[in-house]
Motif scaffolding. Structure first.
Motif, PDB file in Angstrom:
ATOM      1  N   MET A   1      43.276  22.580  37.871  1.00  0.00           N
ATOM      2  CA  MET A   1      43.640  23.087  39.047  1.00  0.00           C
ATOM      3  C   MET A   1      42.859  22.364  39.859  1.00  0.00           C
ATOM      4  SD  MET A   1      40.196  26.367  40.480  1.00  0.00           S
ATOM      5  CE  MET A   1      41.121  27.136  39.132  1.00  0.00           C
ATOM      6  N   ALA A   2      43.378  22.181  41.206  1.00  0.00           N
ATOM      7  CA  ALA A   2      43.230  21.507  41.946  1.00  0.00           C
ATOM      8  C   ALA A   2      42.174  22.156  42.951  1.00  0.00           C
ATOM      9  CB  ALA A   2      44.578  20.317  42.706  1.00  0.00           C
ATOM     10  N   LYS A   3      41.271  21.271  43.649  1.00  0.00           N
ATOM     11  CA  LYS A   3      40.277  21.314  44.688  1.00  0.00           C
ATOM     12  C   LYS A   3      40.798  20.413  45.942  1.00  0.00           C
ATOM     13  CE  LYS A   3      37.021  22.406  41.974  1.00  0.00           C
ATOM     14  NZ  LYS A   3      34.971  22.376  41.659  1.00  0.00           N
ATOM     15  N   VAL A   4      40.984  21.925  47.332  1.00  0.00           N
ATOM     16  CA  VAL A   4      41.337  20.867  48.190  1.00  0.00           C
ATOM     17  C   VAL A   4      40.635  22.324  49.488  1.00  0.00           C
ATOM     18  CG1 VAL A   4      43.516  20.389  47.965  1.00  0.00           C
ATOM     19  CG2 VAL A   4      43.618  22.183  48.717  1.00  0.00           C
ATOM     20  N   THR A   5      40.786  21.367  50.799  1.00  0.00           N
ATOM     21  CA  THR A   5      39.943  22.378  51.687  1.00  0.00           C
ATOM     22  C   THR A   5      40.504  22.926  52.935  1.00  0.00           C
ATOM     23  OG1 THR A   5      39.888  20.154  52.769  1.00  0.00           O
ATOM     24  CG2 THR A   5      37.652  20.964  51.803  1.00  0.00           C
ATOM     25  N   LEU A   6      40.426  24.340  52.988  1.00  0.00           N
ATOM     26  CA  LEU A   6      41.711  25.147  54.308  1.00  0.00           C
ATOM     27  C   LEU A   6      40.655  25.377  55.096  1.00  0.00           C
ATOM     28  CD1 LEU A   6      43.971  25.814  55.575  1.00  0.00           C
ATOM     29  CD2 LEU A   6      43.352  27.477  54.862  1.00  0.00           C
ATOM     30  N   LYS A   7      40.581  24.277  56.807  1.00  0.00           N
ATOM     31  CA  LYS A   7      39.641  24.495  57.810  1.00  0.00           C
ATOM     32  C   LYS A   7      37.957  24.317  57.316  1.00  0.00           C
ATOM     33  CE  LYS A   7      42.219  26.202  60.788  1.00  0.00           C
ATOM     34  NZ  LYS A   7      42.620  27.309  61.694  1.00  0.00           N
ATOM     35  N   GLY A   8      37.966  22.747  56.201  1.00  0.00           N
ATOM     36  CA  GLY A   8      36.681  23.487  55.746  1.00  0.00           C
ATOM     37  C   GLY A   8      36.218  24.232  54.252  1.00  0.00           C
ATOM     38  N   HIS A   9      36.977  24.577  54.147  1.00  0.00           N
ATOM     39  CA  HIS A   9      36.954  26.274  53.555  1.00  0.00           C
ATOM     40  C   HIS A   9      37.360  25.335  52.059  1.00  0.00           C
ATOM     41  CE1 HIS A   9      34.409  28.102  56.472  1.00  0.00           C
ATOM     42  NE2 HIS A   9      35.040  28.321  56.666  1.00  0.00           N
ATOM     43  N   GLU A  10      37.236  25.209  50.895  1.00  0.00           N
ATOM     44  CA  GLU A  10      37.615  25.636  49.479  1.00  0.00           C
ATOM     45  C   GLU A  10      38.406  25.996  48.880  1.00  0.00           C
ATOM     46  OE1 GLU A  10      35.703  25.313  45.661  1.00  0.00           O
ATOM     47  OE2 GLU A  10      35.377  22.806  46.626  1.00  0.00           O
ATOM     48  N   THR A  13      44.429  25.337  44.045  1.00  0.00           N
ATOM     49  CA  THR A  13      45.771  24.989  43.387  1.00  0.00           C
ATOM     50  C   THR A  13      45.653  25.438  42.329  1.00  0.00           C
ATOM     51  OG1 THR A  13      46.124  22.876  43.263  1.00  0.00           O
ATOM     52  CG2 THR A  13      46.554  23.713  45.578  1.00  0.00           C
ATOM     53  N   ILE A  14      47.252  26.311  41.317  1.00  0.00           N
ATOM     54  CA  ILE A  14      46.926  25.791  40.277  1.00  0.00           C
ATOM     55  C   ILE A  14      46.896  25.390  38.822  1.00  0.00           C
ATOM     56  CG2 ILE A  14      49.122  25.946  40.231  1.00  0.00           C
ATOM     57  CD1 ILE A  14      50.162  29.124  39.291  1.00  0.00           C
ATOM     58  N   GLY A 118      52.198  22.286  40.269  1.00  0.00           N
ATOM     59  CA  GLY A 118      51.157  22.863  40.179  1.00  0.00           C
ATOM     60  C   GLY A 118      50.519  21.875  41.462  1.00  0.00           C
ATOM     61  N   VAL A 119      51.024  23.030  42.680  1.00  0.00           N
ATOM     62  CA  VAL A 119      51.024  23.457  43.998  1.00  0.00           C
ATOM     63  C   VAL A 119      50.867  24.358  44.687  1.00  0.00           C
ATOM     64  CG1 VAL A 119      51.802  20.524  44.916  1.00  0.00           C
ATOM     65  CG2 VAL A 119      52.960  22.675  44.863  1.00  0.00           C
ATOM     66  N   LEU A 120      50.352  25.964  43.814  1.00  0.00           N
ATOM     67  CA  LEU A 120      50.667  26.513  43.930  1.00  0.00           C
ATOM     68  C   LEU A 120      49.640  27.192  44.584  1.00  0.00           C
ATOM     69  CD1 LEU A 120      52.320  29.529  44.876  1.00  0.00           C
ATOM     70  CD2 LEU A 120      51.393  30.465  42.894  1.00  0.00           C
ATOM     71  N   PHE A 121      48.549  27.525  45.988  1.00  0.00           N
ATOM     72  CA  PHE A 121      47.318  28.217  45.960  1.00  0.00           C
ATOM     73  C   PHE A 121      46.977  29.329  45.499  1.00  0.00           C
ATOM     74  CE2 PHE A 121      47.637  26.014  50.295  1.00  0.00           C
ATOM     75  CZ  PHE A 121      46.294  25.216  51.065  1.00  0.00           C
ATOM     76  N   LEU A 126      45.737  31.224  51.959  1.00  0.00           N
ATOM     77  CA  LEU A 126      47.126  30.848  52.188  1.00  0.00           C
ATOM     78  C   LEU A 126      48.002  30.799  50.676  1.00  0.00           C
ATOM     79  CD1 LEU A 126      47.437  27.509  54.051  1.00  0.00           C
ATOM     80  CD2 LEU A 126      48.090  29.567  54.436  1.00  0.00           C
ATOM     81  N   LYS A 127      46.648  31.885  50.328  1.00  0.00           N
ATOM     82  CA  LYS A 127      46.753  32.276  48.505  1.00  0.00           C
ATOM     83  C   LYS A 127      48.535  32.881  48.165  1.00  0.00           C
ATOM     84  CE  LYS A 127      46.304  35.382  45.126  1.00  0.00           C
ATOM     85  NZ  LYS A 127      45.591  36.793  44.167  1.00  0.00           N
ATOM     86  N   GLY A 128      49.698  31.356  47.478  1.00  0.00           N
ATOM     87  CA  GLY A 128      51.260  32.241  46.985  1.00  0.00           C
ATOM     88  C   GLY A 128      51.871  31.071  47.805  1.00  0.00           C
ATOM     89  N   LEU A 129      50.952  29.771  49.046  1.00  0.00           N
ATOM     90  CA  LEU A 129      51.598  29.158  49.257  1.00  0.00           C
ATOM     91  C   LEU A 129      51.641  27.974  48.743  1.00  0.00           C
ATOM     92  CD1 LEU A 129      51.041  30.763  53.533  1.00  0.00           C
ATOM     93  CD2 LEU A 129      53.507  30.641  51.975  1.00  0.00           C
TER      94      LEU A 129
END
Length: 166
Positions: A1-10, A13-14, A118-121, A126-129
């Motif tokens: 599982m990778a951790k990224v942020t969306l507008k600063g919130h963790e 991804t799958i 491995g890129v599915l949120f 954005l879950k599912g994108l």
């Protein structure tokens, strides 16, 4: 599982992007006219996989425009822009923008591409994108560069992706 942020919130991804120097996972996506498109369709070409959540967002649209502009000067290279948008929306966007140097592909049917790469949120708004990422393949479909953009609202590093092709 990778951790990224969306507008600063963790968000997560799958999985992880394919490892460097490995063969890229095969895929079955949907292109223009609802045609099936596979990795094998691009055999013998270098490939830039421009992966993003939706062409209907500013940053995603900017990445498609950027790669469309540079793609025409790339020798034996194809740029595949991949999202879960319906092919109709992808075609409408490219038509309205006059973009014809990239191929738009959709993972809307199966969602398997997002899982295999491995890129599915798996959580967050954005879950599912698909997470904004770049994967560059050589002419033998070996992974030669990857980037999963740490902050989803930012653009990828175009220069590093393009440099990997040289």
């Amino acid at each position: 599982m990778a951790k990224v942020t969306l507008k600063g919130h963790e968000v997560h991804t799958i999985g992880e992007l394919p490892a460097l120097n490995t063969t890229a996972p095969a895929f079955n996506l949907v292109g223009a006219g609802l045609a099936d498109k596979t990795l094998a369709d691009y055999q013998g070409k270098k490939i830039i996989l421009n992966i993003f959540p939706s062409v209907d967002t500013g940053v995603c649209a900017a990445s498609v425009r950027h790669f469309n502009q540079t793609a025409s000067s790339l020798e034996n290279t194809v740029v595949l822009c991949i999202s879960r948008d319906l092919p109709f929306a992808q075609e409408r966007f490219c038509g309205a923008e006059g973009l014809n140097n990239v191929a738009m592909l959709s993972d809307f049917r199966e969602g398997q591409f997002g899982k295999d790469y491995g890129v599915l949120f798996e959580d967050g708004p954005l879950k599912g994108l698909l997470s904004r990422s770049i994967v560059v393949l050589d002419q033998d479909a070996k992974v030669i560069y990857t980037e999963q953009v740490a902050e989803t609202t930012e653009e990828p590093n175009y220069d590093k992706a393009l440099a990997a092709l040289k």
